[in-house]
Design a protein around this motif. Structure first.
Motif, short mmCIF file in Angstrom:
data_model
loop_
_atom_site.label_atom_id
_atom_site.label_comp_id
_atom_site.label_asym_id
_atom_site.label_seq_id
_atom_site.Cartn_x
_atom_site.Cartn_y
_atom_site.Cartn_z
N LEU A 64 39.26 15.12 -24.47
CA LEU A 64 38.74 16.29 -23.75
C LEU A 64 37.57 15.92 -22.85
CD1 LEU A 64 38.88 19.33 -26.18
CD2 LEU A 64 40.28 18.87 -24.18
N TYR A 65 36.70 15.02 -23.31
CA TYR A 65 35.59 14.56 -22.46
C TYR A 65 36.12 13.94 -21.17
CZ TYR A 65 32.17 14.98 -26.30
OH TYR A 65 31.34 15.43 -27.30
N PHE A 66 37.17 13.13 -21.31
CA PHE A 66 37.77 12.47 -20.14
C PHE A 66 38.21 13.50 -19.11
CE2 PHE A 66 41.69 11.02 -18.03
CZ PHE A 66 41.21 9.91 -17.36
N PHE A 67 38.97 14.51 -19.57
CA PHE A 67 39.46 15.53 -18.63
C PHE A 67 38.35 16.44 -18.15
CE2 PHE A 67 43.45 14.19 -20.63
CZ PHE A 67 44.18 13.92 -19.50
N LYS A 104 37.21 17.20 -14.12
CA LYS A 104 37.11 18.55 -13.55
C LYS A 104 35.67 19.04 -13.44
CE LYS A 104 41.43 19.57 -12.88
NZ LYS A 104 41.93 19.97 -11.58
N ALA A 105 34.70 18.16 -13.69
CA ALA A 105 33.27 18.51 -13.61
C ALA A 105 32.92 19.68 -14.52
CB ALA A 105 32.87 18.79 -12.16
N VAL A 106 33.52 19.69 -15.72
CA VAL A 106 33.22 20.70 -16.74
C VAL A 106 32.22 20.07 -17.72
CG1 VAL A 106 34.20 22.00 -18.68
CG2 VAL A 106 35.47 21.79 -16.53
N PRO A 107 31.18 20.78 -18.12
CA PRO A 107 30.21 20.21 -19.06
C PRO A 107 30.86 19.81 -20.38
CG PRO A 107 29.38 22.27 -18.12
CD PRO A 107 30.80 22.15 -17.71
N ALA A 131 33.94 23.45 -28.64
CA ALA A 131 34.29 24.86 -28.79
C ALA A 131 35.74 25.11 -28.38
CB ALA A 131 33.34 25.73 -27.96
N LEU A 132 36.22 24.38 -27.39
CA LEU A 132 37.60 24.53 -26.96
C LEU A 132 38.57 24.07 -28.05
CD1 LEU A 132 39.66 25.30 -24.79
CD2 LEU A 132 39.39 23.00 -23.86
N GLY A 175 42.39 25.90 -32.40
CA GLY A 175 42.73 25.50 -33.75
C GLY A 175 42.95 24.01 -33.95
N LEU A 176 42.29 23.19 -33.13
CA LEU A 176 42.46 21.74 -33.24
C LEU A 176 41.17 21.01 -33.60
CD1 LEU A 176 44.87 21.10 -30.22
CD2 LEU A 176 45.42 21.03 -32.65
#
Length: 128
Positions: A100-103, A107-110, A116-117, A122-123
């Motif tokens: 998730l950090y990679f993606f 996408k310049a998402v913190p 939390a995602l 549920g993962l």
């Protein structure tokens, strides 16, 4: 915001003598759901690749959120687009959270939003 989020007119794509996409006209309003249905080789993936600016059009034009895909601000527009290709390959040497950090970085998402995602879908157990 543009009155159409996706606007395609007269879009074609030729690969030599093969015409993969022939004269596509498409208008999609913001919030509208759509799908492309067709047999293998019908040009669905090719059309999506052209909409993302990954391969050039032979003719016609495509605008996303009012921006032409060949325009100087399209890279900024593309950052707002999510695309799940037909064959997804994940890096098996990364944890769920690292993936998730990679993606998020792409996408310049913190990064702070990633844990939390995982919880939301549920993962959480896949984080490590």
């Amino acid at each position: 915001m543009a009155s159409t989020i996706v606007e395609a007119r007269g879009v074609t794509k030729d690969f030599g003598t093969i015409q993969a996409v022939k004269g596509v006209d498409l208008s999609i309003a913001p919030g509208e759901l759509f799908g492309l249905i067709g047999h293998n080789g019908a040009g669905k993936s090719t059309l999506f690749k052209m909409m993302l600016g990954l391969i050039p059009l032979t003719s016609g034009h495509i605008h996303l959120d009012g921006e032409p895909i060949t325009g100087p601000r399209f890279r900024e527009t593309r950052r707002k687009i999510g695309y799940l290709p037909e064959n997804v390959v994940l890096y098996d040497n990364l944890t769920g959270l690292e993936t998730l950090y990679f993606f998020a970085d792409l996408k310049a998402v913190p990064r702070r939003e990633c844990a939390a995602l995982l919880d939301k879908v549920g993962l959480t157990a896949a984080a490590g």
